[in-house]
Scaffold this motif. Structure first.
Motif, PDB file in Angstrom:
ATOM      1  N   THR A  27      29.674  82.772  24.976  1.00 36.22           N
ATOM      2  CA  THR A  27      31.037  82.251  24.937  1.00 36.22           C
ATOM      3  C   THR A  27      31.883  83.073  25.908  1.00 36.22           C
ATOM      4  O   THR A  27      31.456  84.122  26.388  1.00 36.22           O
ATOM      5  N   LYS A  28      33.117  82.607  26.172  1.00 34.83           N
ATOM      6  CA  LYS A  28      34.008  83.378  27.031  1.00 34.83           C
ATOM      7  C   LYS A  28      34.283  84.755  26.433  1.00 34.83           C
ATOM      8  O   LYS A  28      34.382  85.759  27.155  1.00 34.83           O
ATOM      9  N   LYS A  29      34.363  84.799  25.116  1.00 35.26           N
ATOM     10  CA  LYS A  29      34.612  86.077  24.440  1.00 35.26           C
ATOM     11  C   LYS A  29      33.443  87.031  24.660  1.00 35.26           C
ATOM     12  O   LYS A  29      33.641  88.231  24.925  1.00 35.26           O
ATOM     13  N   THR A  40      42.129  87.386  26.965  1.00 33.68           N
ATOM     14  CA  THR A  40      43.326  86.862  27.643  1.00 33.68           C
ATOM     15  C   THR A  40      43.278  87.181  29.126  1.00 33.68           C
ATOM     16  O   THR A  40      43.566  86.314  29.977  1.00 33.68           O
ATOM     17  N   THR A  41      42.897  88.409  29.456  1.00 34.46           N
ATOM     18  CA  THR A  41      42.780  88.805  30.865  1.00 34.46           C
ATOM     19  C   THR A  41      41.733  87.963  31.578  1.00 34.46           C
ATOM     20  O   THR A  41      41.944  87.498  32.712  1.00 34.46           O
ATOM     21  N   PHE A  42      40.608  87.748  30.908  1.00 35.31           N
ATOM     22  CA  PHE A  42      39.528  86.959  31.506  1.00 35.31           C
ATOM     23  C   PHE A  42      39.986  85.516  31.748  1.00 35.31           C
ATOM     24  O   PHE A  42      39.701  84.925  32.800  1.00 35.31           O
ATOM     25  N   ASN A  43      40.711  84.943  30.782  1.00 37.83           N
ATOM     26  CA  ASN A  43      41.229  83.582  30.958  1.00 37.83           C
ATOM     27  C   ASN A  43      42.232  83.512  32.106  1.00 37.83           C
ATOM     28  O   ASN A  43      42.287  82.518  32.839  1.00 37.83           O
ATOM     29  N   SER A  50      45.867  85.526  37.661  1.00 42.83           N
ATOM     30  CA  SER A  50      45.765  86.844  38.293  1.00 42.83           C
ATOM     31  C   SER A  50      44.431  86.945  39.015  1.00 42.83           C
ATOM     32  O   SER A  50      43.515  86.142  38.767  1.00 42.83           O
ATOM     33  N   SER A  51      44.302  87.930  39.897  1.00 40.74           N
ATOM     34  CA  SER A  51      43.114  88.052  40.736  1.00 40.74           C
ATOM     35  C   SER A  51      42.060  88.944  40.083  1.00 40.74           C
ATOM     36  O   SER A  51      42.388  89.918  39.404  1.00 40.74           O
ATOM     37  N   PHE A  52      40.794  88.585  40.315  1.00 36.70           N
ATOM     38  CA  PHE A  52      39.691  89.407  39.833  1.00 36.70           C
ATOM     39  C   PHE A  52      39.716  90.769  40.506  1.00 36.70           C
ATOM     40  O   PHE A  52      39.950  90.881  41.710  1.00 36.70           O
TER      41      PHE A  52
END
Length: 294
Positions: A27-29, A40-43, A50-52
């Motif tokens: 999962t994304k988590k 939240t940062t990953f989303n 925001s930039s990687f």
């Protein structure tokens, strides 16, 4: 906000995230935790807010078992491993092995389960076709029993292994289970005569006769074992870092997926050859029996 170039990379990362979900059940988590960042940062990264960070991209590439240039340049390795579009094309039959499987009576290969169901159905037809010859019936029954057992075995693996373990364990259990099934097939084929005698309660002497295709059928069964054994070994090779091997050395083997990439096609081709051989063997036995009656 991301620049156009950064957003292009983000689109590739999104495709890889879908691939991780599909192939490993992440999962994304799960992914964000493995990257050491918040969900939240990953989303925000995935949505272009925001930039990687470079370090995060490097970690993500390692999670995908790719290198950073694979993601930045959108190489064939990235597409081959995790692109859903390429996976769909492969399943649709865009390479030589697909075509060979097609001409071997497998027109509907989409996944392992679909192929298994198709050949179970063909084995049932062969049982009916060979109903007058216990010799041929037993051989077809052996394949049917093994196919059904293999299909039943995959469900607890998918339910209790795939969602909770990494790719190494998932593949090791799946390929290991296939090896057990292959050994069962070989043992049952080797004792085919004893099984036929048991079914006939020793009253049918024809079951003692050798079937014309017994040798080739053994070769097919050994082919199953060889493919599954190589797939199991290949899975170990490309996950050496999990066994204490230095990652700088182990990463050289991450892209060894020759058997893994063509696994379903190899197994399906062997299944098709098995069905064809059983059909030929049954026809020959029927002609022998008809000639004996005349």
């Amino acid at each position: 906000m991301q620049t156009p170039e950064e957003y292009e990379i983000t689109l590739r990362v999104n495709a890889l995230v879908k691939g991780l979900k599909k192939r490993r059940g992440y999962t994304k988590k799960d992914i964000s935790q493995k990257l050491g960042i918040g969900l939240t940062t990953f989303n925000d990264y995935l949505n272009g807010v925001s930039s990687f960070k470079l370090g995060t991209l490097i970690q993500f590439a390692a999670l995908c078992k790719l290198t950073l240039p694979d993601i930045l340049e959108d190489t064939l390795e990235a597409k081959k491993l995790y692109s859903e579009e390429l996976a769909d094309k492969a399943n649709a039959g865009k390479n030589t092995l697909d075509f060979l499987a097609f001409i071997l009576l497998v027109p509907a290969i989409t996944n392992a389960h679909g192929t298994q169901y198709l050949f179970c159905f063909l084995q049932i037809l062969l049982l009916f076709f060979a109903r007058k010859d216990l010799n041929s019936m037993t051989m077809s029954l052996v394949f049917l029993v093994v196919y059904v057992f293999g299909d039943l075995l995959i469900y607890p693996i998918e339910a209790y292994i795939f969602p909770y373990f990494n790719g190494l364990v998932q593949n090791a259990v799946a390929f290991g289970a296939n090896i057990v099934i292959d050994v069962l097939l070989i043992v049952l084929l080797k004792n085919r005569t004893l099984l036929s005698l048991w079914f006939s309660q020793g009253r049918n002497k024809l079951v003692l006769e050798k079937n014309f295709i017994e040798g080739p059928i053994y070769a097919v069964a050994i082919g199953f074992l060889l493919v599954d054994g190589l797939a199991f070994f290949e899975n170990i090779i490309r996950n050496l870092e999990h066994f204490g091997i230095d990652e700088s050395f182990a990463k050289h083997f991450w892209k060894i997926t020759y058997i893994y990439d063509y696994f379903e096609y190899l197994k399906s081709s062997l299944m098709a050859i098995g069905v064809i051989l059983l059909f030929i063997g049954t026809r020959i036995r029927q002609r022998q029996l008809d000639f004996a009656v005349v």
